[in-house]
Design a protein around this motif. Structure first.
Motif, PDB file in Angstrom:
ATOM      1  N   PHE A 127       0.831  -1.205   0.000  1.00 21.92           N
ATOM      2  CA  PHE A 127       0.000   0.000   0.000  1.00 21.92           C
ATOM      3  C   PHE A 127       0.870   1.262   0.000  1.00 21.92           C
ATOM      4  CE2 PHE A 127      -2.539  -3.331   1.904  1.00 21.92           C
ATOM      5  CZ  PHE A 127      -3.777  -3.171   1.283  1.00 21.92           C
ATOM      6  N   THR A 128       0.398   2.279  -0.737  1.00 22.54           N
ATOM      7  CA  THR A 128       1.022   3.606  -0.672  1.00 22.54           C
ATOM      8  C   THR A 128       0.502   4.275   0.606  1.00 22.54           C
ATOM      9  OG1 THR A 128      -0.784   4.731  -1.803  1.00 22.54           O
ATOM     10  CG2 THR A 128       0.941   3.783  -3.202  1.00 22.54           C
ATOM     11  N   PRO A 129       1.130   5.398   1.055  1.00 24.86           N
ATOM     12  CA  PRO A 129       0.614   6.086   2.252  1.00 24.86           C
ATOM     13  C   PRO A 129      -0.849   6.506   2.079  1.00 24.86           C
ATOM     14  CG  PRO A 129       2.813   6.860   1.723  1.00 24.86           C
ATOM     15  CD  PRO A 129       2.395   5.979   0.586  1.00 24.86           C
ATOM     16  N   GLY A 130      -1.287   6.726   0.816  1.00 24.19           N
ATOM     17  CA  GLY A 130      -2.676   7.128   0.555  1.00 24.19           C
ATOM     18  C   GLY A 130      -3.639   5.956   0.471  1.00 24.19           C
ATOM     19  N   GLY A 131      -3.139   4.711   0.659  1.00 21.75           N
ATOM     20  CA  GLY A 131      -4.024   3.547   0.650  1.00 21.75           C
ATOM     21  C   GLY A 131      -4.196   2.888  -0.710  1.00 21.75           C
ATOM     22  N   GLN A 132      -3.490   3.405  -1.739  1.00 19.22           N
ATOM     23  CA  GLN A 132      -3.580   2.773  -3.072  1.00 19.22           C
ATOM     24  C   GLN A 132      -2.783   1.460  -3.055  1.00 19.22           C
ATOM     25  OE1 GLN A 132      -1.786   5.133  -6.176  1.00 19.22           O
ATOM     26  NE2 GLN A 132      -1.981   3.498  -7.673  1.00 19.22           N
ATOM     27  N   ILE A 133      -3.307   0.435  -3.754  1.00 15.50           N
ATOM     28  CA  ILE A 133      -2.628  -0.867  -3.800  1.00 15.50           C
ATOM     29  C   ILE A 133      -1.696  -0.905  -5.009  1.00 15.50           C
ATOM     30  CG2 ILE A 133      -2.954  -3.358  -4.089  1.00 15.50           C
ATOM     31  CD1 ILE A 133      -5.813  -2.832  -2.853  1.00 15.50           C
ATOM     32  N   ILE A 134      -0.461  -1.345  -4.785  1.00 17.08           N
ATOM     33  CA  ILE A 134       0.485  -1.512  -5.900  1.00 17.08           C
ATOM     34  C   ILE A 134       0.968  -2.957  -5.884  1.00 17.08           C
ATOM     35  CG2 ILE A 134       2.816  -0.900  -6.705  1.00 17.08           C
ATOM     36  CD1 ILE A 134       2.171   1.963  -6.214  1.00 17.08           C
ATOM     37  N   SER A 135       0.873  -3.626  -7.049  1.00 19.83           N
ATOM     38  CA  SER A 135       1.350  -5.020  -7.097  1.00 19.83           C
ATOM     39  C   SER A 135       2.751  -5.044  -7.698  1.00 19.83           C
ATOM     40  CB  SER A 135       0.404  -5.886  -7.928  1.00 19.83           C
ATOM     41  OG  SER A 135       0.422  -5.479  -9.260  1.00 19.83           O
ATOM     42  N   VAL A 193       5.668   3.837  -8.453  1.00 20.16           N
ATOM     43  CA  VAL A 193       4.848   5.034  -8.208  1.00 20.16           C
ATOM     44  C   VAL A 193       5.105   6.053  -9.309  1.00 20.16           C
ATOM     45  CG1 VAL A 193       4.449   6.964  -6.618  1.00 20.16           C
ATOM     46  CG2 VAL A 193       4.763   4.651  -5.717  1.00 20.16           C
ATOM     47  N   HIS A 194       6.376   6.393  -9.526  1.00 19.03           N
ATOM     48  CA  HIS A 194       6.754   7.337 -10.602  1.00 19.03           C
ATOM     49  C   HIS A 194       8.271   7.308 -10.771  1.00 19.03           C
ATOM     50  CE1 HIS A 194       7.178  11.043 -12.949  1.00 19.03           C
ATOM     51  NE2 HIS A 194       5.898  10.894 -13.226  1.00 19.03           N
ATOM     52  N   THR A 195       8.739   7.478 -11.998  1.00 24.99           N
ATOM     53  CA  THR A 195      10.187   7.443 -12.265  1.00 24.99           C
ATOM     54  C   THR A 195      10.929   8.478 -11.424  1.00 24.99           C
ATOM     55  OG1 THR A 195       9.735   6.677 -14.494  1.00 24.99           O
ATOM     56  CG2 THR A 195      11.940   7.524 -14.093  1.00 24.99           C
ATOM     57  N   ASN A 196      10.359   9.687 -11.270  1.00 27.93           N
ATOM     58  CA  ASN A 196      11.038  10.736 -10.498  1.00 27.93           C
ATOM     59  C   ASN A 196      11.116  10.386  -9.016  1.00 27.93           C
ATOM     60  OD1 ASN A 196      11.555  12.274 -12.690  1.00 27.93           O
ATOM     61  ND2 ASN A 196       9.809  13.650 -12.438  1.00 27.93           N
ATOM     62  N   VAL A 197      10.089   9.688  -8.509  1.00 23.33           N
ATOM     63  CA  VAL A 197      10.112   9.255  -7.094  1.00 23.33           C
ATOM     64  C   VAL A 197      11.265   8.269  -6.913  1.00 23.33           C
ATOM     65  CG1 VAL A 197       8.828   8.035  -5.288  1.00 23.33           C
ATOM     66  CG2 VAL A 197       7.628   9.607  -6.817  1.00 23.33           C
ATOM     67  N   GLY A 198      11.443   7.361  -7.881  1.00 32.43           N
ATOM     68  CA  GLY A 198      12.549   6.399  -7.828  1.00 32.43           C
ATOM     69  C   GLY A 198      13.900   7.082  -7.924  1.00 32.43           C
ATOM     70  N   ASN A 199      14.030   8.014  -8.873  1.00 30.78           N
ATOM     71  CA  ASN A 199      15.323   8.679  -9.111  1.00 30.78           C
ATOM     72  C   ASN A 199      15.808   9.488  -7.915  1.00 30.78           C
ATOM     73  OD1 ASN A 199      15.666   7.634 -11.652  1.00 30.78           O
ATOM     74  ND2 ASN A 199      14.912   9.434 -12.735  1.00 30.78           N
ATOM     75  N   THR A 200      14.861   9.991  -7.093  1.00 29.10           N
ATOM     76  CA  THR A 200      15.279  10.880  -5.990  1.00 29.10           C
ATOM     77  C   THR A 200      15.087  10.249  -4.614  1.00 29.10           C
ATOM     78  OG1 THR A 200      13.082  11.904  -5.972  1.00 29.10           O
ATOM     79  CG2 THR A 200      14.778  12.985  -7.312  1.00 29.10           C
ATOM     80  N   CYS A 201      14.862   8.903  -4.556  1.00 29.89           N
ATOM     81  CA  CYS A 201      14.618   8.310  -3.229  1.00 29.89           C
ATOM     82  C   CYS A 201      15.938   8.107  -2.472  1.00 29.89           C
ATOM     83  CB  CYS A 201      13.805   7.031  -3.340  1.00 29.89           C
ATOM     84  SG  CYS A 201      14.705   5.550  -3.704  1.00 29.89           S
ATOM     85  N   VAL A 202      15.891   8.373  -1.168  1.00 25.36           N
ATOM     86  CA  VAL A 202      17.104   8.237  -0.332  1.00 25.36           C
ATOM     87  C   VAL A 202      16.890   7.265   0.823  1.00 25.36           C
ATOM     88  CG1 VAL A 202      18.146  10.484  -0.858  1.00 25.36           C
ATOM     89  CG2 VAL A 202      16.443  10.326   0.964  1.00 25.36           C
TER      90      VAL A 202
END
Length: 700
Positions: free
Chosen positions: A387-395, A409-418
């Protein structure tokens, strides 16, 4: 004509009369085009397109798909062009036929590169219009049904290709009926003896099971009638390929697998699904941990069903699937069950998303081999649902990590995750995710992907996005370094980078054959071209020099610790404050050494390959440095040493201990520091330990 009439009746049950007529017109046209052509079985060739159309009619596909099925070999095998088809049957049908034609050349037994190229074509066609893939799957299915006329070697090759590529695609598109048939026909062609023996064993086992199956079915039906639930209960046969795979992977005997009885219950509504589940769990004892709810959380390909395992009468395990009629149609025909061609969005959104994801991976993959590596990993997922923090399900596939989640979730979220939090707890980015957990990604504006992520990510999207970013970053860094090296080399010609004339660049591109100036700069930065040589080629013939100057006036400034093009030699571990030299290494770019490093002795006098460097006043980051500590061996001394280093805000990268004698040891350390001043502070703290005899930096 009998076959044509039967098809016509089948089509009339769900298509308008003018649409049926258009399909029959396509049949007549294809008959004329294939006149005189025979299949290897000796039948007229037109029997094949007719059979393909029949398979698609069973799936209730639209008129354009059926027309494309009739015409799918016309461009390939006759003199008809795509333009001719467009004029006669419309541009959509012509596009579909052209898409299928491009897929017929797939030779998976050929070179890996060609296999990958063709697979890439297939996914591109699929992403443009999924009907291309549906026609191709039906074409492949009829070819598999008529495989017997081919040689054994050819049968095996086609079967391997079907099991490796087409069956997983049918599964991903949710077309279960076709997948099961692909697997069983492929199994029979690949391993005829094993198939024969298993089939005989299954036939014999089926006789003994008949009574138990009927008994279980009757008890389920009686109980559902009592609860006024309208349902269709059927005993579900395991197919041979799935039995064979379970025997092989789970190392189970045939008897162990056949001891499980499988049933499917088809009801009217979603509410009935859950009521039926309650009734079944009341009737037979459920096995803990074996319940899966794919109705609330559908699989990636849109499959929905409730799965449960029970202990039935006589202690036999019973697998039960409960679903509605719509879900059953979706499970059997997948994307074809409700693909409405009037609007792309009205199809199966999950499968459409997967196909669009393929297109995204394709755009980022460096080459077709890299692409097929990504996609094959994506075709065989055992899924986890988070689950995402907003409750959306991701498989995600089993084994996926927070980095995979971030890219999903999104390419930019992946590129900037720490960093990441799982259920509110900070965890490592490489931690495998479990179903049901809530994942939060922590991002930083200036962060970027770490090459080491490639060692643990499992999704195709994450892998291709990381590689794409790193390639792009390497390109930018090498162009930037190339500019700096060329600027320094142009001093010899009384010019600099800012004052380069267009005529100089034109001359250079003619001399080198490069596509553009940026390409030349990248080659300089990577060490594949020498800056002075490029500057000499750019200069007008009157200014060119036949000698290399003994030294260049301005050294290159180094202002970063981490980069793909500027790296630090491990033989001497230079850190800010050290006098340094640079060595251009082909393909690697600029390697920074300490000025005293012995490994530079051979090229020290070659100013084109070995250059003066300076540290920029703005340089920051962590740099590895190696030093030795000679000390008296005492219990706890290594812990005390580590504590002193930690107090000094340095990080230990490596530590190894050699005993010199019974009383003394030498500790080799590699630590990360900011520069020479920071290193001096660390060494001073270590010297203050009474057991330490000597601390010194390693030269080479």
């Amino acid at each position: 004509m009998q076959a044509v009439d039967a098809l016509s009746n089948k089509l009339s049950s769900y298509l308008e009369q003018q649409e049926v007529q258009a399909i029959l017109d396509a049949y007549q046209f294809a008959t004329g085009c294939h006149e005189g052509q025979l299949r290897q079985s000796g039948e007229p060739y037109i029997s094949h397109p007719l059979a393909v159309a029949n398979i698609l009619a069973d799936m209730h596909l639209d008129a354009e798909s059926l027309m494309a099925a009739m015409l799918h070999d016309v461009i390939e095998d006759t003199g008809v062009s795509k333009e001719d088809l467009a004029g006669r049957f419309g541009s959509t049908v012509a596009e579909l036929v052209d898409g299928v034609s491009k897929l017929t050349e797939i030779e998976f037994a050929s070179r890996a590169e060609q296999q990958a190229e063709n697979f890439q074509k297939m996914t591109l066609a699929m992403a443009r219009d999924i009907r291309v893939m549906l026609v191709k799957l039906a074409d492949r299915l009829h070819n598999m049904r008529t495989l017997k006329v081919l040689s054994a070697a050819k049968r095996r090759r086609i079967a391997r290709e079907t099991l490796d590529i087409y069956a997983p695609i049918a599964q991903r598109l949710g077309i279960n009926d076709i997948r099961v048939e692909f697997e069983d026909l492929g199994f029979a062609a690949m391993y005829p003896m094993r198939h024969q023996r298993l089939r005989a064993a299954l036939k014999s086992a089926r006789g003994n099971r008949k009574h138990i199956v009927e008994e279980i079915k009757d008890s389920i039906e009686i109980r559902l009638d009592k609860e006024l639930i309208s349902a269709e209960v059927t005993g579900r046969e395991k197919h041979l390929w799935s039995i064979y795979q379970k025997m092989k992977t789970k190392r189970k005997s045939f008897r162990d697998i056949m001891d499980v009885f499988a049933f499917r219950i088809v009801v009217e509504t979603v509410d009935d699904c859950y009521r039926t589940l309650g009734v079944i769990h009341n009737l037979f004892k459920p096995v803990p941990g074996e319940f899966k709810d794919y109705v609330a959380i559908p699989k990636v390909n849109g499959y929905q069903s409730l799965h449960t395992v029970l202990i039935g009468m006589h202690g036999v395990p019973i697998e039960v699937q409960i679903r509605t009629r719509d879900m059953d149609a979706m499970a059997n025909f997948g994307i074809a069950a409700h693909w409405l061609y009037k609007s792309r969005e009205e199809g199966n959104p999950r499968t459409s998303r997967w196909v669009q994801g393929l297109l995204e991976i394709q755009q980022k993959a460096g080459n077709s081999l890299e692409f097929i590596e990504h996609v094959k990993a994506d075709l065989f997922p055992d899924e986890v649902y988070v689950f995402t923090p907003g409750g959306q399900i991701i498989s995600l596939p089993s084994g996926a990590t927070p980095v995979d989640f971030a890219y999903a979730v999104h390419t930019n979220v992946g590129n900037t995750c720490v960093a990441s939090k799982i259920n509110g707890q900070l965890t490592s980015l490489s931690e495998p995710l479990q179903s049901g957990c809530k994942v939060t990604i922590i991002n930083a504006k200036d962060a970027q992907p770490n090459p080491s992520w490639l060692n643990f990510v499992v999704t195709a999207k994450a892998r291709s996005a990381i590689r794409h970013f790193l390639k792009h970053q390497q390109h930018e860094e090498s162009v930037d370094l190339g500019k700096r090296l060329l600027d320094r080399a142009l001093e010899t010609f009384g010019s600099n980078y800012k004052n380069i004339r267009k005529s100089w660049i034109k001359r250079l591109l003619v001399e080198t054959g490069a596509a553009n100036f940026e390409e030349v700069l990248e080659q300089i930065g990577l060490g594949n071209r020498l800056a002075y040589g490029v500057a000499n080629l750019m200069a007008p013939p009157s200014m060119r020099k036949t000698y290399v100057p003994e030294e260049f006036e301005s050294p290159i400034m180094i202002d970063t610790s981490d980069g793909l093009i500027i790296s630090y030699a491990r033989c001497c571990h230079p850190i800010p404050g050290d006098p340094i030299l640079g060595h251009l290494s082909p393909g690697r770019g600029l390697v920074v050494h300490r000025e005293s490093c012995k490994n530079l002795n051979e090229i020290r006098t070659n100013v084109e390959k070995c250059m003066a460097l300076n540290w920029s006043p703005r340089v920051k980051g962590d740099f590895s440095v190696e030093f030795k500590v000679e000390l008296t061996s005492e219990r706890g001394i290594i812990a005390a040493l580590a504590a002193r280093i930690s107090e000094s805000e340095a990080t230990i990268q490596q530590i190894s201990i050699k005993e010199r004698d019974a009383h003394s040891s030498v500790v080799d350390l590699v630590i990360d520091v900011k520069g020479r001043i920071h290193l001096a502070n660390v060494m001073r703290k270590i010297r203050n330990l009474k057991q330490v005899q000597r601390v010194y930096r390693t030269k080479n």
